[in-house]
Structure formats: C-alpha cells, structure tokens
Design a protein around this motif. Structure first.
Motif, PDB file in Angstrom:
ATOM      1  N   ILE A  43       0.846  -1.195   0.000  1.00  0.00           N
ATOM      2  CA  ILE A  43       0.000   0.000   0.000  1.00  0.00           C
ATOM      3  C   ILE A  43       0.882   1.245   0.000  1.00  0.00           C
ATOM      4  O   ILE A  43       1.625   1.492   0.954  1.00  0.00           O
ATOM      5  N   CYS A  44       0.774   2.031  -1.040  1.00  0.00           N
ATOM      6  CA  CYS A  44       1.547   3.271  -1.104  1.00  0.00           C
ATOM      7  C   CYS A  44       1.197   4.141   0.099  1.00  0.00           C
ATOM      8  O   CYS A  44       0.032   4.239   0.493  1.00  0.00           O
ATOM      9  N   THR A  45       2.211   4.794   0.670  1.00  0.00           N
ATOM     10  CA  THR A  45       1.982   5.630   1.852  1.00  0.00           C
ATOM     11  C   THR A  45       1.386   6.988   1.480  1.00  0.00           C
ATOM     12  O   THR A  45       1.053   7.777   2.363  1.00  0.00           O
ATOM     13  N   HIS A  46       1.233   7.255   0.195  1.00  0.00           N
ATOM     14  CA  HIS A  46       0.690   8.553  -0.213  1.00  0.00           C
ATOM     15  C   HIS A  46      -0.833   8.521  -0.274  1.00  0.00           C
ATOM     16  O   HIS A  46      -1.496   9.257   0.419  1.00  0.00           O
ATOM     17  N   ALA A  47      -1.397   7.663  -1.124  1.00  0.00           N
ATOM     18  CA  ALA A  47      -2.859   7.631  -1.239  1.00  0.00           C
ATOM     19  C   ALA A  47      -3.375   6.220  -1.485  1.00  0.00           C
ATOM     20  O   ALA A  47      -4.385   6.024  -2.138  1.00  0.00           O
ATOM     21  N   GLU A  48      -2.647   5.240  -0.975  1.00  0.00           N
ATOM     22  CA  GLU A  48      -3.161   3.879  -0.881  1.00  0.00           C
ATOM     23  C   GLU A  48      -3.323   3.136  -2.202  1.00  0.00           C
ATOM     24  O   GLU A  48      -4.125   2.225  -2.301  1.00  0.00           O
ATOM     25  N   ALA A  49      -2.590   3.519  -3.220  1.00  0.00           N
ATOM     26  CA  ALA A  49      -2.564   2.695  -4.427  1.00  0.00           C
ATOM     27  C   ALA A  49      -1.779   1.409  -4.139  1.00  0.00           C
ATOM     28  O   ALA A  49      -1.004   1.339  -3.185  1.00  0.00           O
ATOM     29  N   LEU A  50      -2.007   0.397  -4.969  1.00  0.00           N
ATOM     30  CA  LEU A  50      -1.276  -0.868  -4.824  1.00  0.00           C
ATOM     31  C   LEU A  50       0.032  -0.795  -5.609  1.00  0.00           C
ATOM     32  O   LEU A  50       0.036  -0.646  -6.830  1.00  0.00           O
ATOM     33  N   GLU A  62       7.800   2.168  -8.696  1.00  0.00           N
ATOM     34  CA  GLU A  62       7.099   3.417  -8.972  1.00  0.00           C
ATOM     35  C   GLU A  62       5.607   3.204  -8.800  1.00  0.00           C
ATOM     36  O   GLU A  62       5.016   2.324  -9.436  1.00  0.00           O
ATOM     37  N   CYS A  63       5.002   4.002  -7.945  1.00  0.00           N
ATOM     38  CA  CYS A  63       3.572   3.891  -7.681  1.00  0.00           C
ATOM     39  C   CYS A  63       2.784   4.206  -8.955  1.00  0.00           C
ATOM     40  O   CYS A  63       3.102   5.156  -9.663  1.00  0.00           O
ATOM     41  N   PRO A  64       1.732   3.419  -9.233  1.00  0.00           N
ATOM     42  CA  PRO A  64       0.981   3.641 -10.470  1.00  0.00           C
ATOM     43  C   PRO A  64       0.126   4.901 -10.438  1.00  0.00           C
ATOM     44  O   PRO A  64      -0.296   5.378 -11.486  1.00  0.00           O
ATOM     45  N   LEU A  65      -0.126   5.453  -9.247  1.00  0.00           N
ATOM     46  CA  LEU A  65      -1.097   6.546  -9.176  1.00  0.00           C
ATOM     47  C   LEU A  65      -0.463   7.921  -9.401  1.00  0.00           C
ATOM     48  O   LEU A  65      -0.920   8.679 -10.246  1.00  0.00           O
ATOM     49  N   HIS A  66       0.593   8.230  -8.648  1.00  0.00           N
ATOM     50  CA  HIS A  66       1.220   9.553  -8.805  1.00  0.00           C
ATOM     51  C   HIS A  66       2.725   9.437  -9.013  1.00  0.00           C
ATOM     52  O   HIS A  66       3.460  10.399  -8.840  1.00  0.00           O
ATOM     53  N   MET A  67       3.195   8.270  -9.337  1.00  0.00           N
ATOM     54  CA  MET A  67       4.584   8.061  -9.741  1.00  0.00           C
ATOM     55  C   MET A  67       5.612   8.337  -8.644  1.00  0.00           C
ATOM     56  O   MET A  67       6.793   8.546  -8.935  1.00  0.00           O
ATOM     57  N   GLY A  68       5.190   8.304  -7.379  1.00  0.00           N
ATOM     58  CA  GLY A  68       6.190   8.338  -6.317  1.00  0.00           C
ATOM     59  C   GLY A  68       7.006   7.053  -6.337  1.00  0.00           C
ATOM     60  O   GLY A  68       6.534   6.008  -6.790  1.00  0.00           O
ATOM     61  N   ARG A  69       8.245   7.125  -5.836  1.00  0.00           N
ATOM     62  CA  ARG A  69       9.116   5.947  -5.880  1.00  0.00           C
ATOM     63  C   ARG A  69       9.643   5.584  -4.501  1.00  0.00           C
ATOM     64  O   ARG A  69       9.949   6.462  -3.694  1.00  0.00           O
ATOM     65  N   SER A  80       9.029  12.724  -4.794  1.00  0.00           N
ATOM     66  CA  SER A  80       7.729  13.339  -4.589  1.00  0.00           C
ATOM     67  C   SER A  80       6.683  12.616  -5.450  1.00  0.00           C
ATOM     68  O   SER A  80       7.002  12.212  -6.562  1.00  0.00           O
ATOM     69  N   PRO A  81       5.429  12.460  -4.962  1.00  0.00           N
ATOM     70  CA  PRO A  81       4.894  13.040  -3.741  1.00  0.00           C
ATOM     71  C   PRO A  81       5.004  12.136  -2.513  1.00  0.00           C
ATOM     72  O   PRO A  81       4.428  12.475  -1.485  1.00  0.00           O
ATOM     73  N   VAL A  82       5.700  11.020  -2.578  1.00  0.00           N
ATOM     74  CA  VAL A  82       5.747  10.164  -1.390  1.00  0.00           C
ATOM     75  C   VAL A  82       6.779  10.706  -0.407  1.00  0.00           C
ATOM     76  O   VAL A  82       7.873  11.135  -0.803  1.00  0.00           O
ATOM     77  N   GLU A  83       6.410  10.722   0.862  1.00  0.00           N
ATOM     78  CA  GLU A  83       7.301  11.242   1.901  1.00  0.00           C
ATOM     79  C   GLU A  83       7.520  10.245   3.018  1.00  0.00           C
ATOM     80  O   GLU A  83       8.522  10.301   3.713  1.00  0.00           O
TER      81      GLU A  83
END
Ligand code: FES
Length: 103
Positions: A43-50, A62-69, A80-83
C-alpha cells in the motif's frame, strides 16, 4: 519477532513484475531482482494505491497513481509526492517457495 508465512512459488515471481498478495490483514508486494527477492507493504503511503500495479525499475518501485518511488530494499521514500517510507519485510527461500516474515 514475527511469523514466517508462505508467500508465493518462486516460479510466480518474475523479474520486473511486482506480485501482490494478502496474508491475513497484510497487503504485501513481492519483487524479484535477479536472484534476489524483496517484500514490502503493498500500500503506497501517499494515497493507498497498490504498488504491485506499479513499475519496478532496478530496486525502485514506482507507484501507479502519482509516480512516487520507493527503494524496495529499505522502503525509503525517494521521490515526490511520497514522503513516508513503506515497511519492508524479511524474506527467505524455502525450497521452491518464498516465505515472508510478518509482524
Ligand atoms: Fe502512490 Fe500517490 S498513491 S504516489
């Protein structure tokens, strides 16, 4: 502490193809890089994408939703945007299966 669980057949884990599983309440992503295996929270820590729907490049998912890594070895949030870092879990090979240790 933690408990080892069977996670997947090694034959199901292909280089560059993140693999999502659920064990109890845990959503876990498994990765293969060469002959090394890694596991993180799925679960991505940004907005819960898989993350298992994302793209694995080397040891970066790389997250599929907002491309955070994230670095799948350490869980470190890289871009960004994952922190917030993601959890990582120990894995081990047992015969032709991969096992993961969950809290
Ligand atoms: Fe993963 Fe936004 S949900 S980067």
């Amino acid at each position: 502490p933690g408990t080892w669980h069977e996670a997947a057949a090694l034959s199901a884990l292909n280089e560059g193809e993140p693999y999502g599983i659920e064990i109890g309440r845990h959503h876990v992503a498994l990765y293969r890089v060469g002959n090394e295996y890694y596991a993180t929270s799925n679960i991505c820590t940004h907005a819960e994408a898989l993350l298992s729907d994302g793209i694995l490049e080397g040891c970066e998912i790389e997250c599929p939703l907002h491309m955070g890594r994230f670095d799948i070895r350490t869980g470190e949030a890289l871009t960004s945007p994952v922190e917030i870092d993601i959890r990582t879990y120990p894995v081990r090979v047992a015969g032709d299966r991969l096992e993961v240790c969950l809290p």
